[in-house]
Design a protein around this motif. Structure first.
Motif, PDB file in Angstrom:
ATOM      1  N   GLY A 105      39.808  52.892  56.317  1.00 43.78           N
ATOM      2  CA  GLY A 105      40.359  52.990  54.969  1.00 43.78           C
ATOM      3  C   GLY A 105      39.786  51.992  53.991  1.00 43.78           C
ATOM      4  N   LYS A 106      38.702  51.314  54.378  1.00 45.99           N
ATOM      5  CA  LYS A 106      38.117  50.283  53.510  1.00 45.99           C
ATOM      6  C   LYS A 106      37.603  50.877  52.204  1.00 45.99           C
ATOM      7  N   SER A 107      36.777  51.929  52.312  1.00 49.11           N
ATOM      8  CA  SER A 107      36.173  52.511  51.111  1.00 49.11           C
ATOM      9  C   SER A 107      37.222  53.179  50.232  1.00 49.11           C
ATOM     10  N   THR A 108      38.217  53.817  50.839  1.00 46.87           N
ATOM     11  CA  THR A 108      39.296  54.427  50.059  1.00 46.87           C
ATOM     12  C   THR A 108      40.008  53.374  49.224  1.00 46.87           C
ATOM     13  N   LEU A 109      40.276  52.238  49.837  1.00 48.44           N
ATOM     14  CA  LEU A 109      40.950  51.150  49.132  1.00 48.44           C
ATOM     15  C   LEU A 109      40.137  50.683  47.931  1.00 48.44           C
ATOM     16  N   MET A 110      38.846  50.505  48.130  1.00 53.89           N
ATOM     17  CA  MET A 110      38.005  50.022  47.037  1.00 53.89           C
ATOM     18  C   MET A 110      37.791  51.095  45.968  1.00 53.89           C
ATOM     19  N   ASN A 111      37.777  52.352  46.369  1.00 54.30           N
ATOM     20  CA  ASN A 111      37.649  53.423  45.378  1.00 54.30           C
ATOM     21  C   ASN A 111      38.879  53.492  44.474  1.00 54.30           C
ATOM     22  N   MET A 112      40.051  53.143  44.998  1.00 57.30           N
ATOM     23  CA  MET A 112      41.228  53.037  44.135  1.00 57.30           C
ATOM     24  C   MET A 112      41.081  51.855  43.189  1.00 57.30           C
ATOM     25  N   LEU A 113      40.578  50.772  43.705  1.00 60.00           N
ATOM     26  CA  LEU A 113      40.401  49.581  42.875  1.00 60.00           C
ATOM     27  C   LEU A 113      39.390  49.812  41.764  1.00 60.00           C
ATOM     28  N   TYR A 114      38.420  50.695  42.006  1.00 62.38           N
ATOM     29  CA  TYR A 114      37.352  50.921  41.029  1.00 62.38           C
ATOM     30  C   TYR A 114      37.601  52.157  40.158  1.00 62.38           C
ATOM     31  N   GLY A 115      38.761  52.755  40.262  1.00 60.27           N
ATOM     32  CA  GLY A 115      39.095  53.861  39.380  1.00 60.27           C
ATOM     33  C   GLY A 115      38.564  55.211  39.806  1.00 60.27           C
ATOM     34  N   LEU A 116      38.055  55.312  41.025  1.00 61.04           N
ATOM     35  CA  LEU A 116      37.554  56.594  41.519  1.00 61.04           C
ATOM     36  C   LEU A 116      38.652  57.414  42.186  1.00 61.04           C
ATOM     37  N   LEU A 117      39.715  56.754  42.631  1.00 69.68           N
ATOM     38  CA  LEU A 117      40.877  57.418  43.204  1.00 69.68           C
ATOM     39  C   LEU A 117      42.131  56.825  42.575  1.00 69.68           C
ATOM     40  N   THR A 118      43.190  57.606  42.510  1.00 70.84           N
ATOM     41  CA  THR A 118      44.455  57.141  41.940  1.00 70.84           C
ATOM     42  C   THR A 118      45.428  56.814  43.063  1.00 70.84           C
ATOM     43  N   PRO A 119      45.987  55.599  43.088  1.00 67.96           N
ATOM     44  CA  PRO A 119      46.959  55.258  44.139  1.00 67.96           C
ATOM     45  C   PRO A 119      48.198  56.137  44.037  1.00 67.96           C
ATOM     46  N   ASP A 120      48.782  56.443  45.203  1.00 66.47           N
ATOM     47  CA  ASP A 120      50.058  57.146  45.226  1.00 66.47           C
ATOM     48  C   ASP A 120      51.213  56.169  45.055  1.00 66.47           C
ATOM     49  N   GLU A 121      51.008  54.927  45.523  1.00 64.55           N
ATOM     50  CA  GLU A 121      52.004  53.868  45.361  1.00 64.55           C
ATOM     51  C   GLU A 121      51.270  52.543  45.205  1.00 64.55           C
ATOM     52  N   GLY A 122      51.981  51.550  44.698  1.00 62.67           N
ATOM     53  CA  GLY A 122      51.447  50.194  44.644  1.00 62.67           C
ATOM     54  C   GLY A 122      50.883  49.798  43.301  1.00 62.67           C
ATOM     55  N   GLU A 123      50.462  48.532  43.226  1.00 67.39           N
ATOM     56  CA  GLU A 123      49.986  47.951  41.969  1.00 67.39           C
ATOM     57  C   GLU A 123      48.659  47.230  42.175  1.00 67.39           C
ATOM     58  N   ILE A 124      47.837  47.255  41.131  1.00 74.88           N
ATOM     59  CA  ILE A 124      46.640  46.427  41.036  1.00 74.88           C
ATOM     60  C   ILE A 124      46.920  45.376  39.979  1.00 74.88           C
ATOM     61  N   VAL A 125      46.909  44.112  40.393  1.00 78.27           N
ATOM     62  CA  VAL A 125      47.294  43.017  39.498  1.00 78.27           C
ATOM     63  C   VAL A 125      46.102  42.071  39.329  1.00 78.27           C
ATOM     64  N   ILE A 126      45.760  41.793  38.084  1.00 80.30           N
ATOM     65  CA  ILE A 126      44.697  40.834  37.770  1.00 80.30           C
ATOM     66  C   ILE A 126      45.314  39.672  37.001  1.00 80.30           C
ATOM     67  N   SER A 127      45.000  38.456  37.452  1.00 74.60           N
ATOM     68  CA  SER A 127      45.536  37.251  36.811  1.00 74.60           C
ATOM     69  C   SER A 127      44.398  36.437  36.217  1.00 74.60           C
ATOM     70  N   ARG A 128      44.639  35.939  34.995  1.00 74.27           N
ATOM     71  CA  ARG A 128      43.700  35.033  34.323  1.00 74.27           C
ATOM     72  C   ARG A 128      44.495  33.908  33.674  1.00 74.27           C
ATOM     73  N   PRO A 129      43.871  32.734  33.498  1.00 81.88           N
ATOM     74  CA  PRO A 129      44.608  31.623  32.883  1.00 81.88           C
ATOM     75  C   PRO A 129      44.776  31.812  31.376  1.00 81.88           C
ATOM     76  N   ASP A 130      45.911  31.399  30.872  1.00 79.62           N
ATOM     77  CA  ASP A 130      46.093  31.389  29.419  1.00 79.62           C
ATOM     78  C   ASP A 130      45.593  30.054  28.874  1.00 79.62           C
ATOM     79  N   GLU A 131      45.873  29.770  27.598  1.00 81.20           N
ATOM     80  CA  GLU A 131      45.344  28.559  26.958  1.00 81.20           C
ATOM     81  C   GLU A 131      45.840  27.281  27.619  1.00 81.20           C
ATOM     82  N   SER A 132      47.015  27.350  28.228  1.00 83.24           N
ATOM     83  CA  SER A 132      47.564  26.162  28.886  1.00 83.24           C
ATOM     84  C   SER A 132      47.115  26.035  30.332  1.00 83.24           C
TER      85      SER A 132
END
Length: 536
Positions: free
Chosen positions: A53-80
Motif C-alpha cells: 500500500g506504499k504507492s497508494t498512500l503516496m498517490n493520495m498525498l499527491y492528489g492522484l487518489l482521494t482518501p475515503d477517510e483521514g486527513e492530510i495535515v501540513i504545519s508551518r511556523p507563523d511569525e512567532s
C-alpha cells in the motif's frame, strides 16, 4: 552532521502528518487508517513489500487518489515560530505542488520526444512577460540553475528519449524542485537504476536534505534504506506495523516487512552440470545506432547449472538476452539451444523449445498492461492446450490456472481479471515469473529477475530459479545487482564491451570482479620455475 547541514535542517519548515488515511478499492482495503509524520528536514523511509500500500498512500498525498477517510495535515511556523496546522484535500497534483509537495513516480511521467526543459515546465509553462509566448530560454536557464545547485548535471536541451534512465530520474527531481517543493516523495526511485546511478541518487538525496528539503523515500531495498534514512516506518497489508531505526539489522527489517523470518542468502547445493543447454559462438549483434553491442561473444550454459552475467549496464547484456530470444537480429555467429541451431528462429519456436524468459523491462516486454492478469499469464501459450482447443479459449481452465498461480506466487490483486497495469511494479514482476515458471523448462533466461520486488518475493524467486536448475534446466541470469549474480551463480561470466572477458568462480573477490567489469584484463599466472629449467 556538519554545521551547514545542521543549519539547513533547522531552517526546514514543513512538517507533514497523515492521520487515519484510508483508501478502499471495493472490498480491498489498500490503506487502513495510516498515521505517519515526516519532520522538517528529514529523510523518512516508507518500507514495505510489494502490494503493501506504499504507492497508494503516496498517490493520495499527491492528489492522484482521494482518501475515503483521514486527513492530510501540513504545519508551518507563523511569525512567532509556532507551528500552525492546515488540513488539506488535494484534488490534483497541482494542488499538492501548490502546498509544497513534489513526487517522482516509479514509472516516470516524461514525454520522450520533448527536451528536458520542455518536460520540466510542462503544465507550468514559463512565458515571456511581454509576448506571453512560451519562453524556452527562461526554461533552459531554470533547469541549469537547479541542476547546478543540487549537482544534478542535466543538459536542458537533450531529448528525454536520448538520455539514460538515471538522468531521466534527475529530470523528474528537477521538475519538483523548480516548483519550489519543500517535501519530495520518491516512489521506488532505485528500481530501474544501475548500482552507480543508485550511489549518485543517494548523494543527491543527502544534498537535498542538507538544503532543508524533507524526503519520503519509498522502497523495499534494505541496504539503501539503512544507508540514507533518518527514520523508518514499515507498513504491511495496508497498515503501519512499526517504526524502526536505521541501525536495525537487515534481518529485523525484513521480518517486520514480511511478517516472518526471511532468508537473505540464497541456499543451494553444488551444481551437477550436464550437456550444454545453450551454446553461443562468435555472436554479433548490432544495435540501432550501428554499434556492435555484442561483439564475437562465446558462452556455454550447461543443463543443471546457473551461469550469471556480471557487468556494468550497457555493455551488451540487454542485446545478448534479446538475441537469444530472437528479439534482436543477429548479424553473425550461432546460438544452439538443446543442440539445435536457433539463431534465426522466431521467438515462438524458441519458446516451444522449452525456453523461459524474464525480460529486463517488464513494462515494455513482459506484460500487456491493458490485459488482465489471467490473460497475461497465458501470453506464451494462449493458442495451445489446456488453454485453447481448435482456436477456442478454455475460459474455465484459464481462470483455474490463474487462481493457482496468483496464490502460489503471492500476486497481490483484487481479482484475476484486474488489468496488470494497475498492479505495483513488483506484482507485475510476479505475474511474469509465474507465467514462465508454470511450464517445464530446458533453459531459463532471467534478465533482472528481481528488479522492483521486495525481499520476500526475492527469496521466493531465487528459490524457484535454483529449483529450475536442480530439475535439470540451464539458467542464464543477467543482473546489474552483483550480490544477486554472486549468490545465485555456479559460474560467473564477466561481460565488457560486448564480450565475455572472463569466467570466474562466484567466490572470486568482489574487487577483482569489479576490475574485470571495468575492462581490466585477466592477469596471467607467472610460469613456475623448475630446477630443470633453471640450468639452461
Amino acid at each position: 552532521m556538519c554545521d551547514e547541514e545542521q543549519l539547513a535542517r533547522r531552517s526546514a519548515t514543513l512538517r507533514l502528518q497523515l492521520r487515519g488515511l484510508t483508501k478502499r478499492f471495493g472490498s480491498l482495503v489498500a490503506n487502513d487508517h495510516i498515521d505517519l509524520t515526516v519532520e522538517p528536514g528529514e529523510i523518512h523511509a516508507l518500507l514495505g513489500e510489494n502490494g503493501a500500500g506504499k504507492s497508494t498512500l503516496m498517490n493520495m498525498l499527491y492528489g492522484l487518489l482521494t482518501p475515503d477517510e483521514g486527513e492530510i495535515v501540513i504545519s508551518r511556523p507563523d511569525e512567532s515560530g509556532d507551528m500552525v496546522e492546515t488540513v488539506h484535500r488535494f484534488d490534483s497534483p497541482g494542488d499538492a505542488l501548490d502546498a509544497g509537495l513534489g513526487m517522482v513516480h516509479q514509472h516516470f511521467m516524461l514525454v520522450p520526444v520533448f527536451t528536458v526543459a520542455e518536460n520540466v515546465i510542462l503544465g507550468r509553462e514559463m512565458t515571456n512577460e511581454r509576448t506571453r509566448l512560451l519562453d524556452r530560454r527562461k526554461a533552459r536557464q531554470a533547469v541549469r540553475t537547479v541542476s547546478e545547485q543540487y549537482g544534478l548535471q542535466v543538459d536542458p536541451d537533450a531529448l528525454v528519449e536520448d538520455i539514460p534512465v538515471g538522468v531521466q530520474q534527475r529530470v523528474e527531481i528537477i521538475k519538483a524542485l523548480i516548483s519550489d517543493c519543500e517535501l519530495l516523495i520518491l516512489d521506488e526511485p532505485t528500481a530501474v537504476l544501475t548500482p552507480q546511478e543508485i550511489d549518485e541518487l543517494l548523494e543527491i538525496m543527502r544534498q537535498l536534505r542538507a538544503d532543508g528539503k524533507s524526503i519520503v523515500f519509498i522502497s523495499h531495498k534494505l541496504k539503501e534504506v539503512k544507508a540514507i534514512a533518518d527514520r523508518i516506518t514499515v507498513i504491511r497489508h495496508g497498515r503501519v506495523v512499526g517504526e524502526a531505526d536505521p541501525s536495525a539489522s537487515e534481518s529485523e527489517l525484513a521480518a517486520l516487512m514480511v511478517g516472518r523470518d526471511v532468508r537473505l542468502q540464497v541456499e543451494k547445493t553444488d551444481a551437477d552440470p550436464g550437456e550444454p543447454a545453450l551454446e553461443i559462438r562468435d555472436l554479433t549483434v548490432v544495435d540501432e545506432r550501428g554499434f556492435h553491442a555484442v561483439d564475437g561473444l562465446n558462452l556455454t550454459v550447461n543443463a543443471g547449472e546457473i551461469v550469471g552475467v556480471a557487468g556494468v549496464q550497457g555493455n551488451g547484456q540487454t542485446e545478448l538476452a534479446e538475441a537469444i530470444m530472437a528479439l534482436a537480429p543477429t548479424v553473425g555467429g550461432s546460438i544452439h539451444i538443446g543442440g539445435r541451431e536457433l539463431a534465426h528462429a522466431g521467438t515462438s519456436r524458441i519458446i516451444e523449445a522449452g525456453v523461459g524468459y524474464i525480460p529486463e523491462d517488464r513494462s515494455l516486454d513482459g506484460v500487456v498492461k491493458e490485459f488482465s492478469i489471467e490473460e497475461n499469464l497465458i501470453l506464451n501459450r494462449y493458442n495451445r492446450p489446456p488453454y485453447a482447443r481448435a482456436g477456442v479459449l478454455n475460459a474455465v481452465e484459464i481462470s483455474r490456472q490463474a487462481a493457482a498461480n496468483i496464490e502460489t506466487f503471492d500476486v497481490r490483486t483484487p481479482s484475476a481479471s484486474t488489468p496488470v497495469g494497475s498492479l505495483s511494479g513488483g506484482n507485475q514482476q510476479k505475474v511474469i515469473v509465474a507465467r514462465e515458471f508454470s511450464r517445464p523448462l530446458k533453459l531459463l533466461i532471467a534478465a533482472q529477475p528481481t528488479r522492483g520486488v521486495d525481499v520476500g518475493a526475492m527469496e521466493f524467486i531465487h528459490s524457484r530459479i535454483v529449483a529450475e536448475r536442480d530439475a535439470g534446466a540451464g539458467v542464464l541470469v543477467i543482473s546489474s545487482e552483483l550480490d544477486e549474480v554472486l549468490s545465485l551463480s555456479d559460474r560467473v561470466a564477466v561481460m565488457y564491451d560486448g564480450k565475455i572477458v572472463a569466467e570466474v568462480s562466484p567466490d572470486t573477490p568482489r574487487d577483482e570482479i569489479g576490475r574485470l567489469m571495468a575492462g581490466a584484463t585477466v592477469q596471467a599466472e607467472e610460469p613456475v620455475q623448475t630446477e630443470e629449467s633453471d640450468g639452461d
